[in-house]
Design a protein around this motif. Structure first.
Motif, short mmCIF file in Angstrom:
data_model
loop_
_atom_site.label_atom_id
_atom_site.label_comp_id
_atom_site.label_asym_id
_atom_site.label_seq_id
_atom_site.Cartn_x
_atom_site.Cartn_y
_atom_site.Cartn_z
N GLU A 23 -13.26 -3.33 6.67
CA GLU A 23 -13.33 -4.76 6.37
C GLU A 23 -12.54 -5.60 7.37
OE1 GLU A 23 -11.97 -4.99 2.33
OE2 GLU A 23 -13.88 -4.19 1.53
N GLY A 24 -11.93 -4.95 8.37
CA GLY A 24 -11.15 -5.68 9.38
C GLY A 24 -9.81 -6.17 8.88
N ARG A 25 -9.31 -5.57 7.81
CA ARG A 25 -8.02 -5.98 7.24
C ARG A 25 -6.90 -5.17 7.88
NH1 ARG A 25 -9.54 -4.99 1.15
NH2 ARG A 25 -7.34 -5.41 0.80
N PRO A 26 -5.72 -5.77 8.05
CA PRO A 26 -4.58 -5.02 8.60
C PRO A 26 -4.20 -3.87 7.67
CG PRO A 26 -4.07 -7.37 8.44
CD PRO A 26 -5.37 -7.16 7.76
N LEU A 27 -3.83 -2.76 8.27
CA LEU A 27 -3.48 -1.56 7.52
C LEU A 27 -1.98 -1.61 7.19
CD1 LEU A 27 -5.12 0.88 6.63
CD2 LEU A 27 -4.39 2.04 8.70
N ARG A 28 -1.67 -2.26 6.08
CA ARG A 28 -0.28 -2.37 5.61
C ARG A 28 -0.13 -1.47 4.39
NH1 ARG A 28 -1.27 -8.19 6.65
NH2 ARG A 28 -0.34 -8.58 8.70
N LEU A 29 0.83 -0.55 4.47
CA LEU A 29 0.95 0.47 3.43
C LEU A 29 1.21 -0.10 2.04
CD1 LEU A 29 2.80 3.34 5.31
CD2 LEU A 29 0.35 3.03 4.92
N ASN A 30 2.01 -1.14 1.95
CA ASN A 30 2.26 -1.73 0.63
C ASN A 30 0.97 -2.29 0.03
OD1 ASN A 30 4.90 -1.06 1.04
ND2 ASN A 30 5.70 -3.14 1.02
N ILE A 38 -1.69 2.99 -6.56
CA ILE A 38 -0.82 4.16 -6.42
C ILE A 38 0.56 3.63 -6.03
CG2 ILE A 38 -0.35 6.20 -4.98
CD1 ILE A 38 -3.35 6.61 -4.76
N GLY A 39 1.59 4.25 -6.52
CA GLY A 39 2.94 3.81 -6.21
C GLY A 39 3.23 3.79 -4.72
N VAL A 40 3.99 2.80 -4.31
CA VAL A 40 4.34 2.65 -2.90
C VAL A 40 5.05 3.90 -2.38
CG1 VAL A 40 5.73 1.30 -1.27
CG2 VAL A 40 4.42 0.14 -3.04
N ALA A 41 5.95 4.46 -3.18
CA ALA A 41 6.67 5.66 -2.75
C ALA A 41 5.70 6.82 -2.51
CB ALA A 41 7.72 6.04 -3.79
N THR A 42 4.69 6.93 -3.32
CA THR A 42 3.69 7.99 -3.15
C THR A 42 2.94 7.80 -1.84
OG1 THR A 42 3.45 8.25 -5.53
CG2 THR A 42 1.65 9.08 -4.17
N VAL A 43 2.56 6.57 -1.54
CA VAL A 43 1.85 6.29 -0.29
C VAL A 43 2.74 6.65 0.90
CG1 VAL A 43 0.86 4.48 1.17
CG2 VAL A 43 0.35 4.55 -1.29
N TYR A 44 4.00 6.23 0.85
CA TYR A 44 4.92 6.52 1.96
C TYR A 44 5.25 8.01 2.06
CZ TYR A 44 5.73 1.71 3.35
OH TYR A 44 5.58 0.44 3.84
N ARG A 45 5.19 8.72 0.96
CA ARG A 45 5.42 10.16 0.99
C ARG A 45 4.29 10.86 1.76
NH1 ARG A 45 7.41 10.49 -3.68
NH2 ARG A 45 5.48 10.56 -4.86
N HIS A 46 3.08 10.39 1.56
CA HIS A 46 1.93 10.97 2.28
C HIS A 46 1.84 10.46 3.71
CE1 HIS A 46 -0.01 13.16 -0.97
NE2 HIS A 46 0.21 12.14 -1.77
N PHE A 47 2.12 9.16 3.89
CA PHE A 47 1.97 8.51 5.20
C PHE A 47 3.20 7.65 5.45
CE2 PHE A 47 -2.24 9.18 3.41
CZ PHE A 47 -2.81 9.94 4.42
#
Length: 185
Positions: A23-30, A38-47
């Motif tokens: 969709e051309g959106r910036p890839l911001r983990l939050n 999904i919880g932010v901590a879970t996302v940061y744990r994976h990536f």
């Protein structure tokens, strides 16, 4: 959390990240975490970084380009192999918005990405050397020139064009570049 849950979360993050890119959106983990629910901590744990997620998204495209370059080297005609691989690279960058930033980056977050990019660079060099040996490409053209020209072709075709115009523009611009690189008999 079970391994199955972790794997499901990983895939959901990847799928959400792919949606952001498509969709051309910036890839911001939050934001990926919020949209994936999904919880932010879970996302940061994976990536741990957005670059790690981007490189994960780019991996299938990079692997496919490696296979295409290897297949091109098994061809019979140096120029057709070289030009065909450049067309494949252009098409891949248009189809997958994760690839161009990977090619433009000077360093990579994931070792697998660095290995794939290094392999692609080496294969591009082999295709170029084959075209040089066959006398089909100007002798002063170097691998770095080819990489920069391909990034330039994609950028030129995408910066001021609607998505539907991009494939035709990239082919036209690539034809111009190939015409300039070729040695005339």
């Amino acid at each position: 959390m079970t391994r199955r849950d972790a794997a499901r979360n990983w895939q959901h993050i990847v799928d959400t990240g792919r949606t952001f890119l498509d969709e051309g959106r910036p890839l911001r983990l939050n934001e990926v975490a919020r949209e994936a629910a999904i919880g932010v901590a879970t996302v940061y744990r994976h990536f741990p970084t957005a670059e790690a997620l981007l490189e994960t998204l780019a991996r299938p495209g990079l692997e496919k380009l490696v296979r295409e370059a290897e297949a091109a080297l098994r061809g019979d005609d140096a120029w057709a192999a070289f030009a065909g691989f450049l067309v494949a690279g252009i098409d891949a960058q248009l189809a997958d918005p994760a690839l161009q930033p990977i090619f433009a980056a000077t360093t990579h977050e994931l070792p697998e990405t660095a290995e794939l990019v290094a392999r692609l660079d080496a294969l591009t060099g082999e295709l170029l050397a084959w075209a040089h040996t066959a006398g089909r490409i100007r002798p002063h053209v170097q691998r770095a020139d080819v990489v920069r020209l391909m990034c330039g072709v994609v950028f030129a075709a995408t910066v001021h064009a609607a998505p539907g115009e991009r494939p035709g523009l990239t082919r036209r611009y690539l034809d111009v570049v190939l015409e300039g690189l070729a040695v005339r008999a």
